[in-house]
Design a protein around this motif. Structure first.
Motif, short mmCIF file in Angstrom:
data_model
loop_
_atom_site.label_atom_id
_atom_site.label_comp_id
_atom_site.label_asym_id
_atom_site.label_seq_id
_atom_site.Cartn_x
_atom_site.Cartn_y
_atom_site.Cartn_z
N GLN A 58 56.47 46.15 45.70
CA GLN A 58 55.07 45.90 46.05
C GLN A 58 55.03 45.11 47.34
O GLN A 58 56.00 44.47 47.74
N ALA A 80 55.80 48.96 50.35
CA ALA A 80 56.02 49.03 48.90
C ALA A 80 57.06 50.09 48.55
O ALA A 80 57.96 49.86 47.74
N TYR A 107 54.24 37.57 45.30
CA TYR A 107 53.50 38.72 45.83
C TYR A 107 51.98 38.55 45.67
O TYR A 107 51.21 39.28 46.27
N CYS A 128 51.71 49.32 45.82
CA CYS A 128 52.74 49.20 44.79
C CYS A 128 53.44 50.55 44.70
O CYS A 128 52.82 51.60 44.96
N ILE A 168 50.07 48.14 39.69
CA ILE A 168 50.72 46.83 39.64
C ILE A 168 50.84 46.37 38.19
O ILE A 168 51.86 45.81 37.78
#
Lengths: 383, 351
Positions: A12, A31, A177, A212, A337
């Motif tokens: 990500q 990502a 993140y 992601c 995610i």
């Protein structure tokens, strides 16, 4: 089902309010390259790419999979684009999973993104449609009445939403993140401005730039890593926007989707058998609502679980260990995610927000006005 | 291995403008017609998948409104692709390969009358380097046609002959709206709108919707006498940057056709999504179609082009000819993006 499917690479972006250092193509590559690196692969190893993002009007690029094909190494390969509103990150992952399970492809890269800094989601969510009232309140204005209904129906403690906000933001402090890194006290959340009663400013998700990606593979390729996350079940459900008796507080589509995915994973008691969950909570009050919708407790008990601390990382039912959507919301990527963070937990790679010994985890996404649901259960043991 | 077949196909007649129907009103009649053809209702359907484009309709989440044209109560297993409906069919096909469900409903809708489609399609381009140039879809296709001429692969007369043939064949198609006896020399006398494209070499823009019912194995045999078995289906993409491509060939179609097995046997009929006449030449070559194959007997996209739906209609038109016994082996093709950037190929066969 012909093939098992496992996650062997997760990546990500560092999610932020704005990533002016990256184009859309650069965002998805950041990502994707991290996921490939973790899987010890390059784009050349990938058979197909499945891309998801929320409405194209958010970035102003129609069908952006065409433009992003080059950046994702897809030339000469299949690239596929899913759009199921806010649930899209989950649905996209599931489409990629199906390609592996059906035996069509062995190694699939799935990517989801949103670059909200290049967009105005509030505008894109509030078009003037002929013969319909214009909803100029964005998602919060749509969902607030449902939360008021929940509070009234179950006489919920008014602090519940604030408690969720404090917990999720504290979890986000452990996740490098996450977009928001913010410690707030309960009093600070309570004192923040009321936007759409009962949703205060501090009880809403941010607008984020982020992407992601995951590498999904079949059985033969899962051995490339020591700790694949095995897909134990996937499910999607959709219900109509309008029908008599629709319960938007506890939607039947969500209940059915959860039951389906638990049945596939052999789960009869989710509270006992699921170690942790990453659940799409864009506004604080959705935590107690989804606790009930997902069967972690009976209707009316969700807010009590939250207030009792059961959804904290040290509770019996950890929810959104990564900080969740309350800390990071690149809309089209938010569902993926959730799915990816669930997989990180059972792989044991969730770093500072790891739940010790997590063996089975739930990833959840929902979209629209709670019509669209996508879920998966992943586990550390090969099914 | 699960065998998957197309068992029913329905379309709303393509028209230049359907001013009254919104998404739900396009979707409800066409999905009902497809399911009625095989005696099914939504509650019998295992998986539902649709394709559409928000930018075409001019609003976000247009598929959300389309769901209200379905009997999605109780809830259904459903997904949506922001692609032509042909890719929705691909997702449904893959879903049925799991073997736990035996039917799927696929649909798509396209309302081209709402906005200036060639300009809207510029929004598909690289937002940083190309969109600001205003490369509309006709201009992009003209670059491709020019490349064909420059390579000596075709003449302008070839282009005009394709347009004349498609619109003549469309006279037998009640669902097409630009049809009749056109004249090659008259087309060649038309002014260029974007050289070397003239108006008659471009597809019309249409409002329409289409639906297909898929079924597996014995379920398909129980529903119809002669299922159109999907023996191969594949899709591929090419680089987005036009400068990185040889526009006179379609390597993505070539790979998809090989993987779908187009060349393994004869081809009776092929329905190709070529929204501009010159593209038919490129696609025929990439697909390796034998000379006896009937290409676009429906008239193809030059007779009706509901963007986002025309690809699914190509698959349906090809499958219909297998279903009703006019063909034993049919090829359906769909495309997306400027200058045939992305292509899908399906091969359907009778038992």
């Amino acid at each position: 089902m012909a093939e098992r499917c496992a996650v062997i690479g997760i990546g990500q972006t560092h999610h932020k309010e704005s990533r002016p250092d990256l184009s859309l193509a650069g965002l998805v590559r950041e990502a994707a390259l991290r996921a490939l690196e973790e899987a010890e692969m390059t784009f050349a190893d990938i058979d197909a790419v499945v891309l998801g993002t929320a409405p194209d009007m958010f970035e102003g690029v129609a069908m952006p999979e065409l433009y992003l094909a080059d950046a994702l190494g897809a030339a000469g390969k299949p690239i596929f684009r899913v759009h199921t509103a806010g649930s899209v990150g989950g649905s996209t992952t599931i489409v990629a999973t199906h390609l592996v399970q059906a035996g069509v492809h062995q190694k699939v890269l799935t990517v989801a993104f949103e670059k909200q800094s290049e967009a105005n989601a509030m505008w894109a969510l509030s078009p003037a449609i002929p013969f319909q009232p214009q909803l100029v309140a964005g998602a919060g204005g749509y969902f607030a009445p449902l939360m008021r209904s929940y509070i009234r129906r179950h006489d919920a403690h008014p602090d519940t939403g604030c408690v969720v906000a404090v917990k999720d933001r504290d979890n986000g402090l452990l996740n490098p993140y996450a977009h928001l890194h913010l410690h707030q006290t309960l009093d600070e959340v309570r004192a923040s401005p009321m936007l759409w009663d009962p949703i205060r400013y501090s009880e809403t998700c941010p607008s984020s730039d982020g992407a992601c990606a995951m590498v999904l593979v079949n059985d033969a390729n899962a051995a490339r890593v020591d700790n694949p996350a095995w897909v134990l079940g996937t499910s999607v459900r959709t219900e109509r926007t309008f029908f008599a008796g629709r319960d938007q507080v506890n939607p039947v589509a969500g209940r059915q989707c959860a039951k389906d995915v638990y049945d596939q994973a052999g789960i009869t008691n989710p509270l006992r058998e699921i170690d942790c969950a990453e659940v799409y909570v864009p506004f604080s009050w959705f935590e107690p609502m989804w606790l009930e919708n997902l069967g972690f407790c009976e209707p009316g008990e969700g807010w009590k679980m939250t207030m009792d601390g059961k959804t904290r990382r040290d509770g019996v039912c950890p929810f959104n260990m990564s900080g969740g959507v309350m800390c990071t919301n690149p809309i089209g990527a938010s569902g993926m995610i959730r799915f990816a963070e669930a997989a990180r937990q059972v792989r044991g790679t969730a770093d500072a927000h790891q739940i010790d010994g997590a063996r089975r985890a739930l990833g959840h996404a929902y979209g629209g006005g709670s019509q669209f649901f996508a879920m998966w259960v992943v586990g550390s043991e090969r099914p | 291995m699960v065998d998957v077949a197309i068992v029913a196909f329905a379309q709303l007649p393509s028209v230049r403008c359907n001013p009254v129907a919104d998404e739900a009103e396009l979707v409800q009649p066409v999905t009902k017609a497809a399911m009625d053809a095989v005696g099914l209702t939504q509650s019998d359907i295992g998986f539902t998948c649709s394709g559409s484009c928000d930018y075409l309709v001019g609003r976000p989440f247009s598929f959300v409104a389309a769901v209200d044209g379905l009997q999605a109560c109780p809830p259904i297993r459903e997904s949506h692709v922001e692609m032509d409906g042909a890719w929705a069919l691909y997702e449904a096909f893959v879903r049925l390969l799991h073997g736990d469900l035996d039917t799927a409903l696929v649909f798509s809708f396209g309302k081209c009358s709402v906005g200036p489609v060639p300009d809207i399609l510029n929004v598909q381009n690289d937002p940083y380097c190309v969109q600001s140039l205003g490369l509309d879809s006709i201009s992009a296709a003209a670059l491709q046609a020019r490349a064909l001429l420059d390579a000596g692969k075709a003449t302008e007369r070839d282009f005009a002959e394709i347009a004349v043939r498609c619109r003549r064949d469309a006279k037998d198609n009640p669902n097409a709206h630009l049809k009749g006896d056109f004249d090659v020399d008259a087309i060649l006398a038309e002014p260029y709108i974007s050289s070397p494209l003239r108006k008659s070499l471009c597809s019309p823009l249409s409002d329409a919707a289409a639906a297909i019912v898929l079924a597996t194995g014995d379920k398909a045999r129980a529903l119809v006498d002669r299922p159109a078995w999907i023996r191969g289906i594949d899709h591929r993409v090419e680089p987005h940057s036009l400068g990185a491509r040889d526009l006179t060939v379609s390597p993505s179609t070539l790979i998809a056709a090989e993987r779908a097995g187009v060349g393994r046997d004869k081809v009776d009929v092929a329905e190709l999504y070529a929204p501009f006449a010159p593209q038919e030449i490129i696609l025929r070559e990439a697909l390796g179609l034998p000379g006896e194959a009937a290409v676009n007997p429906s008239g193809g996209a030059l007779a009706a082009n509901s963007v986002m739906t025309a690809g699914l209609i190509r698959l349906g038109e090809a499958a219909q000819r297998v279903l009703d016994g006019r063909a034993d082996r049919a090829v359906g093709h769909a495309t997306s993006g400027a200058c045939l950037q992305q292509n899908l190929v399906a091969v359907m066969e009778g038992e």
